[in-house]
Design a protein around this motif. Structure first.
Motif, short mmCIF file in Angstrom:
data_model
loop_
_atom_site.label_atom_id
_atom_site.label_comp_id
_atom_site.label_asym_id
_atom_site.label_seq_id
_atom_site.Cartn_x
_atom_site.Cartn_y
_atom_site.Cartn_z
N ALA A 199 0.81 -1.21 0.00
CA ALA A 199 0.00 0.00 0.00
C ALA A 199 0.85 1.27 0.00
CB ALA A 199 -0.93 0.01 1.20
N HIS A 200 2.09 1.13 0.49
CA HIS A 200 2.97 2.30 0.59
C HIS A 200 4.35 1.96 0.05
CE1 HIS A 200 -0.10 4.08 3.24
NE2 HIS A 200 -0.11 2.91 3.88
N PRO A 201 4.48 1.67 -1.24
CA PRO A 201 5.78 1.25 -1.78
C PRO A 201 6.87 2.30 -1.61
CG PRO A 201 4.24 1.77 -3.54
CD PRO A 201 3.44 1.73 -2.28
N GLY A 202 6.48 3.56 -1.50
CA GLY A 202 7.48 4.61 -1.31
C GLY A 202 8.19 4.53 0.02
N LYS A 203 7.61 3.78 0.96
CA LYS A 203 8.23 3.65 2.28
C LYS A 203 9.29 2.56 2.35
CE LYS A 203 4.31 5.20 5.12
NZ LYS A 203 3.41 4.83 6.26
N ILE A 204 9.42 1.78 1.31
CA ILE A 204 10.32 0.62 1.36
C ILE A 204 11.76 1.01 1.73
CG2 ILE A 204 11.38 -1.23 0.00
CD1 ILE A 204 8.70 -1.55 -1.44
N PRO A 205 12.36 2.02 1.09
CA PRO A 205 13.74 2.37 1.49
C PRO A 205 13.83 2.79 2.96
CG PRO A 205 13.20 3.33 -0.64
CD PRO A 205 11.91 2.80 -0.07
N ARG A 206 12.85 3.56 3.42
CA ARG A 206 12.88 4.01 4.81
C ARG A 206 12.71 2.84 5.77
NH1 ARG A 206 8.80 8.64 6.84
NH2 ARG A 206 7.28 7.04 6.33
N LEU A 207 11.79 1.91 5.43
CA LEU A 207 11.59 0.74 6.30
C LEU A 207 12.83 -0.14 6.33
CD1 LEU A 207 7.93 -0.17 5.27
CD2 LEU A 207 8.68 0.74 7.47
N ALA A 208 13.50 -0.27 5.18
CA ALA A 208 14.74 -1.06 5.15
C ALA A 208 15.81 -0.42 6.01
CB ALA A 208 15.23 -1.19 3.71
N ARG A 209 15.90 0.91 5.97
CA ARG A 209 16.88 1.62 6.79
C ARG A 209 16.55 1.46 8.28
NH1 ARG A 209 16.52 5.85 4.29
NH2 ARG A 209 15.08 7.05 5.58
N LEU A 210 15.27 1.54 8.61
CA LEU A 210 14.85 1.34 10.00
C LEU A 210 15.24 -0.05 10.49
CD1 LEU A 210 11.29 2.96 9.98
CD2 LEU A 210 13.26 3.72 11.33
N ALA A 211 15.03 -1.05 9.64
CA ALA A 211 15.36 -2.42 10.03
C ALA A 211 16.86 -2.57 10.26
CB ALA A 211 14.89 -3.39 8.95
N ARG A 212 17.67 -2.00 9.38
CA ARG A 212 19.13 -2.07 9.56
C ARG A 212 19.56 -1.37 10.85
NH1 ARG A 212 19.06 -0.79 4.01
NH2 ARG A 212 19.60 1.37 4.47
N ASN A 213 18.98 -0.19 11.09
CA ASN A 213 19.35 0.55 12.30
C ASN A 213 18.93 -0.20 13.57
OD1 ASN A 213 20.41 2.60 10.75
ND2 ASN A 213 18.63 3.93 10.91
N ALA A 214 17.75 -0.83 13.51
CA ALA A 214 17.27 -1.58 14.68
C ALA A 214 18.17 -2.77 14.96
CB ALA A 214 15.84 -2.03 14.47
N THR A 215 18.58 -3.47 13.92
CA THR A 215 19.47 -4.62 14.10
C THR A 215 20.81 -4.19 14.67
OG1 THR A 215 18.43 -5.84 12.28
CG2 THR A 215 20.67 -6.50 12.90
N ALA A 216 21.36 -3.09 14.14
CA ALA A 216 22.65 -2.61 14.63
C ALA A 216 22.55 -2.15 16.08
CB ALA A 216 23.15 -1.46 13.75
N ALA A 217 21.46 -1.45 16.43
CA ALA A 217 21.29 -0.96 17.80
C ALA A 217 21.11 -2.12 18.77
CB ALA A 217 20.11 -0.01 17.87
N ALA A 218 20.31 -3.11 18.39
CA ALA A 218 20.10 -4.27 19.26
C ALA A 218 21.41 -5.01 19.50
CB ALA A 218 19.06 -5.20 18.65
#
Length: 233
Positions: A199-218
């Protein structure tokens, strides 16, 4: 001595298991991941997301595993100019919202506490609330730490908090729709996540960045916790 490590979500528990070298097993009557660090026994499990689930989880850990020190380890949303994505937050105080009752963590290893974390079930605070937080020294927000603190202090058990900043809680980097893609226990809702992305394909790069940042922070938080517990005396 036995340490209990509580990570809110499975994605935060996995780095803990790796950093401590834990394996699945039972500590007392508690199922989780177990091992040793610096001569101390360690048991780790998840809390789930939010105050109620965290309250229940730390109660189970204390009742079933008989731990002598609890550490909550995971990610947090940073606020204000003094923290950036990836930074560690070792709070000197943790408070609830809206009452702002403060709880003081116990020393752990060589970690130096600084700043305040606010915990609540709120997801997205109004700008005026965030401004008041920053003015009073709050550097991060999460949804579980104060619950662990309150239960441990009521029972006379030392507790500590080790968080790392995965995203900003003072901008629109993460919107509330993100919560619809995660179950209360922190596991992903695969169907909901797929629908959200479609529904929001434009968010894909931002969501991918969020996932990477979350993994690194954890990972940062977990490694810091493992070092602190290993050197704790």
């Amino acid at each position: 001595m036995r340490f209990g490590i509580l990570a809110p979500m499975p994605s935060e528990l996995r780095p803990v298991v790796k950093a401590f070298g834990l394996t699945k097993g039972r500590s007392g009557d508690l199922e989780g991941h177990i091992g040793t660090a610096g001569g101390a026994d360690v048991v780790a499990t998840t809390t789930g997301i939010g105050i109620d689930l965290a309250t229940a989880a730390v109660g189970r850990m204390l009742d079933r595993a008989g731990v002598a020190h609890v550490a909550v380890v995971g990610i947090a949303g940073g606020i204000g100019p003094t923290v950036a994505i990836g930074d560690l937050v070792i709070p000197s105080v943790v408070s609830d919202f809206p009452d702002r009752r403060g709880f003081t963590p116990a020393p752990l290893g060589d970690l130096t506490p600084s700043g305040e974390i606010v915990s609540s079930d709120e997801y997205g605070y109004p700008p005026e609330t965030l401004a008041a937080f920053i003015d009073s020294g709050v550097v991060a927000v999460d949804m579980e730490t104060v619950a662990v603190a309150a239960v441990c202090e009521a029972r006379g058990v030392p507790w500590s908090a080790i968080r790392a900043v995965s995203d900003r809680a003072d901008d629109d980097t993460v919107d509330i729709a993100t919560l619809t893609t995660v179950n209360p226990d922190g596991s992903p809702k695969v169907g909901a996540a797929l629908r959200h992305v479609l529904a929001h394909p434009g968010k894909i790069p931002r969501l991918a960045r969020l996932a990477r940042n979350a993994t690194a922070a954890a990972t940062t938080a977990a490694r810091t916790a493992a070092r602190a517990v290993t050197t704790h005396t």
